[in-house]
Design a protein around this motif. Structure first.
Motif, PDB file in Angstrom:
ATOM      1  N   ALA A  34      26.539  -1.470 -23.508  1.00 54.47           N
ATOM      2  CA  ALA A  34      25.575  -1.730 -24.317  1.00 54.47           C
ATOM      3  C   ALA A  34      24.777  -2.982 -23.866  1.00 54.47           C
ATOM      4  O   ALA A  34      25.583  -3.925 -23.172  1.00 54.47           O
ATOM      5  N   GLU A  35      23.484  -3.105 -24.115  1.00 59.52           N
ATOM      6  CA  GLU A  35      22.752  -4.352 -23.863  1.00 59.52           C
ATOM      7  C   GLU A  35      23.320  -5.547 -24.239  1.00 59.52           C
ATOM      8  O   GLU A  35      23.700  -5.766 -25.387  1.00 59.52           O
ATOM      9  N   PRO A  36      23.897  -6.738 -23.197  1.00 55.09           N
ATOM     10  CA  PRO A  36      24.668  -7.819 -23.955  1.00 55.09           C
ATOM     11  C   PRO A  36      24.035  -8.900 -24.708  1.00 55.09           C
ATOM     12  O   PRO A  36      24.717  -9.800 -25.040  1.00 55.09           O
ATOM     13  N   GLY A  37      22.631  -8.754 -24.674  1.00 55.29           N
ATOM     14  CA  GLY A  37      21.932  -9.462 -25.792  1.00 55.29           C
ATOM     15  C   GLY A  37      20.699 -10.222 -25.267  1.00 55.29           C
ATOM     16  O   GLY A  37      19.761 -10.625 -25.901  1.00 55.29           O
ATOM     17  N   LEU A  38      20.451 -10.495 -23.747  1.00 48.19           N
ATOM     18  CA  LEU A  38      19.130 -10.922 -23.279  1.00 48.19           C
ATOM     19  C   LEU A  38      18.161 -10.178 -22.836  1.00 48.19           C
ATOM     20  O   LEU A  38      17.104 -10.316 -22.318  1.00 48.19           O
ATOM     21  N   ALA A  39      18.477  -8.809 -23.290  1.00 46.56           N
ATOM     22  CA  ALA A  39      17.409  -7.671 -23.026  1.00 46.56           C
ATOM     23  C   ALA A  39      16.898  -7.737 -21.579  1.00 46.56           C
ATOM     24  O   ALA A  39      15.804  -7.506 -21.290  1.00 46.56           O
ATOM     25  N   LEU A  40      18.101  -7.935 -20.401  1.00 47.47           N
ATOM     26  CA  LEU A  40      17.757  -7.833 -19.188  1.00 47.47           C
ATOM     27  C   LEU A  40      16.923  -6.496 -18.578  1.00 47.47           C
ATOM     28  O   LEU A  40      16.265  -6.674 -17.654  1.00 47.47           O
ATOM     29  N   ASP A  41      17.514  -5.573 -19.453  1.00 45.75           N
ATOM     30  CA  ASP A  41      17.170  -4.193 -18.978  1.00 45.75           C
ATOM     31  C   ASP A  41      15.677  -3.666 -19.785  1.00 45.75           C
ATOM     32  O   ASP A  41      15.609  -2.539 -19.472  1.00 45.75           O
ATOM     33  N   GLN A  42      15.188  -4.723 -20.403  1.00 45.61           N
ATOM     34  CA  GLN A  42      14.054  -4.039 -21.264  1.00 45.61           C
ATOM     35  C   GLN A  42      13.113  -4.555 -20.433  1.00 45.61           C
ATOM     36  O   GLN A  42      12.873  -5.371 -19.610  1.00 45.61           O
ATOM     37  N   SER A  43      11.797  -3.703 -20.831  1.00 46.07           N
ATOM     38  CA  SER A  43      10.516  -3.884 -20.226  1.00 46.07           C
ATOM     39  C   SER A  43      10.041  -5.424 -20.562  1.00 46.07           C
ATOM     40  O   SER A  43      10.259  -5.965 -21.107  1.00 46.07           O
ATOM     41  N   SER A  44       9.738  -6.140 -19.098  1.00 45.00           N
ATOM     42  CA  SER A  44       9.241  -7.274 -19.233  1.00 45.00           C
ATOM     43  C   SER A  44       7.860  -7.777 -19.661  1.00 45.00           C
ATOM     44  O   SER A  44       7.473  -8.759 -19.802  1.00 45.00           O
ATOM     45  N   GLY A  45       7.368  -6.681 -20.075  1.00 40.08           N
ATOM     46  CA  GLY A  45       6.040  -6.835 -21.071  1.00 40.08           C
ATOM     47  C   GLY A  45       5.112  -7.759 -20.416  1.00 40.08           C
ATOM     48  O   GLY A  45       4.479  -6.907 -19.312  1.00 40.08           O
ATOM     49  N   VAL A  46       4.684  -8.950 -20.917  1.00 37.82           N
ATOM     50  CA  VAL A  46       3.631  -9.665 -20.291  1.00 37.82           C
ATOM     51  C   VAL A  46       3.852 -10.106 -19.069  1.00 37.82           C
ATOM     52  O   VAL A  46       3.089 -10.391 -18.427  1.00 37.82           O
ATOM     53  N   ALA A  47       5.082 -10.104 -18.296  1.00 37.34           N
ATOM     54  CA  ALA A  47       5.138 -10.582 -17.072  1.00 37.34           C
ATOM     55  C   ALA A  47       4.818  -9.702 -16.000  1.00 37.34           C
ATOM     56  O   ALA A  47       4.653 -10.375 -14.901  1.00 37.34           O
ATOM     57  N   SER A  48       4.671  -8.377 -16.059  1.00 38.73           N
ATOM     58  CA  SER A  48       4.111  -7.455 -14.942  1.00 38.73           C
ATOM     59  C   SER A  48       3.452  -6.380 -15.726  1.00 38.73           C
ATOM     60  O   SER A  48       3.869  -5.922 -17.202  1.00 38.73           O
ATOM     61  N   ARG A  49       2.633  -5.542 -14.969  1.00 40.96           N
ATOM     62  CA  ARG A  49       1.878  -4.390 -15.451  1.00 40.96           C
ATOM     63  C   ARG A  49       2.748  -3.136 -14.586  1.00 40.96           C
ATOM     64  O   ARG A  49       2.321  -1.956 -14.862  1.00 40.96           O
ATOM     65  N   LEU A  50       3.855  -3.452 -13.857  1.00 46.53           N
ATOM     66  CA  LEU A  50       4.480  -2.369 -13.125  1.00 46.53           C
ATOM     67  C   LEU A  50       5.416  -1.752 -13.930  1.00 46.53           C
ATOM     68  O   LEU A  50       6.146  -0.673 -13.279  1.00 46.53           O
ATOM     69  N   GLY A  51       5.832  -2.004 -15.324  1.00 48.71           N
ATOM     70  CA  GLY A  51       6.783  -1.388 -15.864  1.00 48.71           C
ATOM     71  C   GLY A  51       8.153  -1.830 -15.636  1.00 48.71           C
ATOM     72  O   GLY A  51       9.124  -1.164 -15.704  1.00 48.71           O
ATOM     73  N   LEU A  52       8.415  -2.900 -14.975  1.00 49.38           N
ATOM     74  CA  LEU A  52       9.545  -3.551 -14.464  1.00 49.38           C
ATOM     75  C   LEU A  52      10.257  -3.811 -15.935  1.00 49.38           C
ATOM     76  O   LEU A  52       9.851  -4.551 -16.743  1.00 49.38           O
ATOM     77  N   SER A  53      11.642  -3.881 -15.614  1.00 43.18           N
ATOM     78  CA  SER A  53      12.570  -4.552 -16.509  1.00 43.18           C
ATOM     79  C   SER A  53      12.563  -6.177 -16.274  1.00 43.18           C
ATOM     80  O   SER A  53      12.280  -6.796 -14.998  1.00 43.18           O
TER      81      SER A  53
END
Length: 708
Positions: A34-53
């Protein structure tokens, strides 16, 4: 309280120490935990348009998810932003939303809505109910946002319709000072399963009212978000989104004057700290409407495009007596600056993005590129008169705005600023090996400013003023994933910012940042953490010419360096610890200021105003039983300077809070919350007058929330 910075620092160091002791992969039998809490594997959203986590992005990225917003009790998106590492946000009148981050403030921090960069005045905090998350990216991010954002970017993301067949939620809240809110949301499928075209709608509405802890200050606000998601084909979808916000505040609070002498640590009269020296009919109003048309199209398994067309219309009205200062012996308060203004803004634009996955000489690569076109037009209609009066702080009649001489005189438009931006951008991620990746990006902006003067034409204030800029900004970063659960990265990024003056021919100011950091899981995936160290330089902004105090020259320079830590750790199945800590050393490298005597003095080496050197947050959440959950929290903000001379300081503060939640059944919960447990007297912001903009005293709140 004085020891909280140390405690926050120790908390921040815990994951680093644990990392050194034990780094374990986050997979068990091939399945991710399970995701530990900082959402490290969630899309970085505003940080990149490449769909990176977040994990894959070589930059500081933090996200306050919807679950975080609810668990931490954030009432506005400003509260949600303050849960992110290093952010110190407040809402003093006249500033929209003020943010200090990484040693920079105001226009150096971009605040976006749904990835769209708009006028900063529209960032006044509203109810968090309609927002799905708040995203933060540290350092220069002009690559994504366009001109500005040398210190960082915040992005407030509204809830949108999802493909759930039916979901509903509601919340009722009541608290101290007659604070009440009502909110509900519903997501519903409008078509039968299996239909050729599928439609889903979502509606979120919230209403807030309160009688402030400040005398006579009353506020009412509405927020509404509606969206319609249509799956037109298996590969083509369209989302229509509309948001409306209406805020009305009577007799707004503009600050508490500080006592004389105004030197060293500034002090206030705590007995009269909740006095409102504004006039009885003072007013702040804002109405904003957004409309977005979003197309998502999957061309094939490797290529997707997204197009967002939008319209924004906003109107803000102020009518207040705004400046208050004690007389020499602190026996009376002198009031001044009767100011009335209307800001009318409109922004229309289009963003087009194309993303493609490919290989280059056998190496995996992802490309993203596109263009942006927008026109932002703002017209101001200001009128101000001295409005001088003196009142006894222990007993006074606030009076009325239109009883002040000259306030009934007619006034017209001042200026219309129209900014047209055309931009091209490209971004790439190249997998050099299975562990090492290279991220690069470049953006070109063509910015045209057209200022129309609606008042008397003079040599220094012509009928029209035009100026153009063509900045190029970019980013390059390397990420090394040395084990599946941990990486290190290094990044270099640049920014460009339009000059604040519109009457002189200046080029853009520039910024650059070096950053190194790491993102990792630890203790068998029960914890996650991020650490970053950075140095930012900004130069060529306007400062006073020491040879001619009536003129400005573009030679200003400032810098900041700092460290940010964040961690979330499931200590036991019932106990969750979360926290972050940020330290920054910010100073002017070249800055001249004109003082009251008319002389020009250098502020080289000084710290900018309202920039705390340390900011920390800590939360502990404990599940007592299946139905009961409780928690405590703490927030520390170091002292700040109230003037560029650094002779006036506003003291540090620590806020404590607690909550207790009872789960009535699988759908409904009741939460009691206390904020500012110790009833700390503190300033969220220091006005230049100088004056404190006070934060809330101890408050109580009871909320009932249900979800189906």
């Amino acid at each position: 309280m004085k020891h909280l910075p140390l405690l926050a620092g120790l908390f921040g160091c815990l994951p680093v120490c644990a990392w050194a002791l034990e780094l374990a992969p986050t997979t068990i039998d091939g399945e991710k935990t399970a995701e530990p809490g900082l959402a490290l594997d969630q899309s970085s959203g505003v940080a990149s348009r490449l769909g990176l986590s977040v994990r894959e992005t070589p930059a500081s990225v933090a996200i306050a998810k919807r679950s975080d917003i609810e668990r931490h009790g954030a009432k506005t998106f400003r509260d949600a932003a303050n849960t992110l590492p290093g952010v110190n946000a407040s809402a003093p009148p006249g500033f929209g939303g003020f943010v200090s981050y990484r040693g920079f403030t105001s226009s150096q921090i971009t605040q976006m809505f749904n990835g769209i960069n708009v006028a900063t005045g529209l960032a006044r905090p509203v109810d968090a109910w309609i927002y799905d998350r708040v995203e933060l990216v540290g350092g220069p991010s002009s690559l994504i946002n366009g001109a500005g954002s040398v210190g960082g970017s915040l992005n407030y993301v509204t809830k949108l319709a999802t493909r759930e067949e039916q979901a509903a939620e509601g919340q009722l809240t009541y608290g101290s000072y007659d604070t009440a809110s009502m909110a509900f949301g519903v997501n519903h499928a409008l078509t039968e399963p299996g239909a050729e075209v599928q439609h889903y709608a979502r509606l979120d509405v919230s209403r807030n009212t309160h009688h402030s802890y400040i005398d006579r200050d009353q506020r009412e606000a509405w927020s509404l978000a509606f969206s319609l998601l249509s799956d037109l084909t298996p590969n083509l979808s369209h989302t229509l989104a509309v948001e409306y916000q209406d805020e009305h505040e009577d007799s707004p609070y503009w600050g508490t004057p500080v006592l004389n002498p105004k030197a060293g640590e500034l002090k206030i009269d705590k007995h009269n700290r909740f006095n409102n020296y504004n006039v009885a009919d003072g007013r702040y109003e804002q109405r904003t409407i957004w409309a977005r048309s979003i197309i998502d199209y999957r061309i094939n398994d490797s290529t997707t495009l997204k197009n967002t067309f939008y319209h924004l219309d906003s109107q803000r009205d102020y009518r207040n007596l705004e400046t208050y200062q004690y007389n020499a012996n602190n026996s009376a308060v002198n009031r001044s600056t009767a100011y009335q203004v209307r800001h009318q803004g409109e922004q229309n634009g289009n963003q087009f993005e194309l993303r493609h996955d490919d290989s280059l000489y056998g190496l995996s690569t992802t490309w993203s590129g596109g263009f942006e076109y927008k026109v932002n037009s703002t017209t101001s209609t200001p009128w101000n008169v001295p409005g001088n009066s003196t009142v006894d702080p222990n007993a006074f009649n606030p009076g009325h705005f239109y009883d002040i001489p000259r306030t009934r005189e007619s006034f017209g438009n001042d200026k219309t600023n129209e900014v047209t931006t055309k931009a091209l951008f490209v971004e790439n991620r190249l997998g050099l090996t299975d562990k090492l990746s290279l991220l690069t990006g470049l953006r070109y902006d063509a910015i045209d400013l057209d200022v129309t003067n609606h008042r008397v034409v003079t040599a220094t204030n012509p009928r029209h003023f035009k100026r153009s800029w063509e900045p190029v900004t970019g980013r390059v970063g390397l990420t090394y994933q040395f084990i599946p659960s941990a990486n290190v990265y290094v990044q270099y990024s640049t920014a460009a910012e339009q000059p604040s003056t519109t009457t002189q021919v200046f080029d853009v100011s520039t910024g650059k940042q070096w950053e190194v950091g790491s993102k990792f899981d630890y203790l068998d995936g029960r914890g996650s953490a991020t650490v970053a160290a950075y140095k930012i330089e900004r130069k060529d902004f306007a400062v006073t010419d020491p040879q001619d105090p009536t003129n400005s020259i573009p030679v200003g320079a400032q810098s900041s360096r700092g460290i940010e830590l964040a961690s979330s750790l499931r200590i036991t199945p019932s106990l969750l610890a979360e926290g972050n800590f940020a330290w920054v050393d910010a100073e002017y490298e070249d800055f001249n200021e004109k003082i009251a005597s008319g002389a020009v003095v250098s502020r080289k080496g000084n710290t900018p105003t309202n920039v705390p050197t340390r900011v920390g947050n800590l939360w502990l959440t404990y599940d007592f039983a299946e139905e009961w959950q409780g928690g405590v929290d703490a927030r520390y903000v170091a002292e700040v300077y109230a003037d560029n001379a650094n002779t006036q300081t506003v003291p540090a503060y620590t806020l404590f809070g607690t909550f207790l939640r009872y789960k009535v059944d699988s759908h409904t919960s009741v939460t009691g919350r206390v904020r500012n447990l110790t009833n700390e007297v503190y300033a969220e912001f220091a006005h230049v007058s100088p004056a404190y903009y006070l934060g809330a005293p101890r408050t109580f709140e009871l909320a009932v929330q249900t979800k189906f």
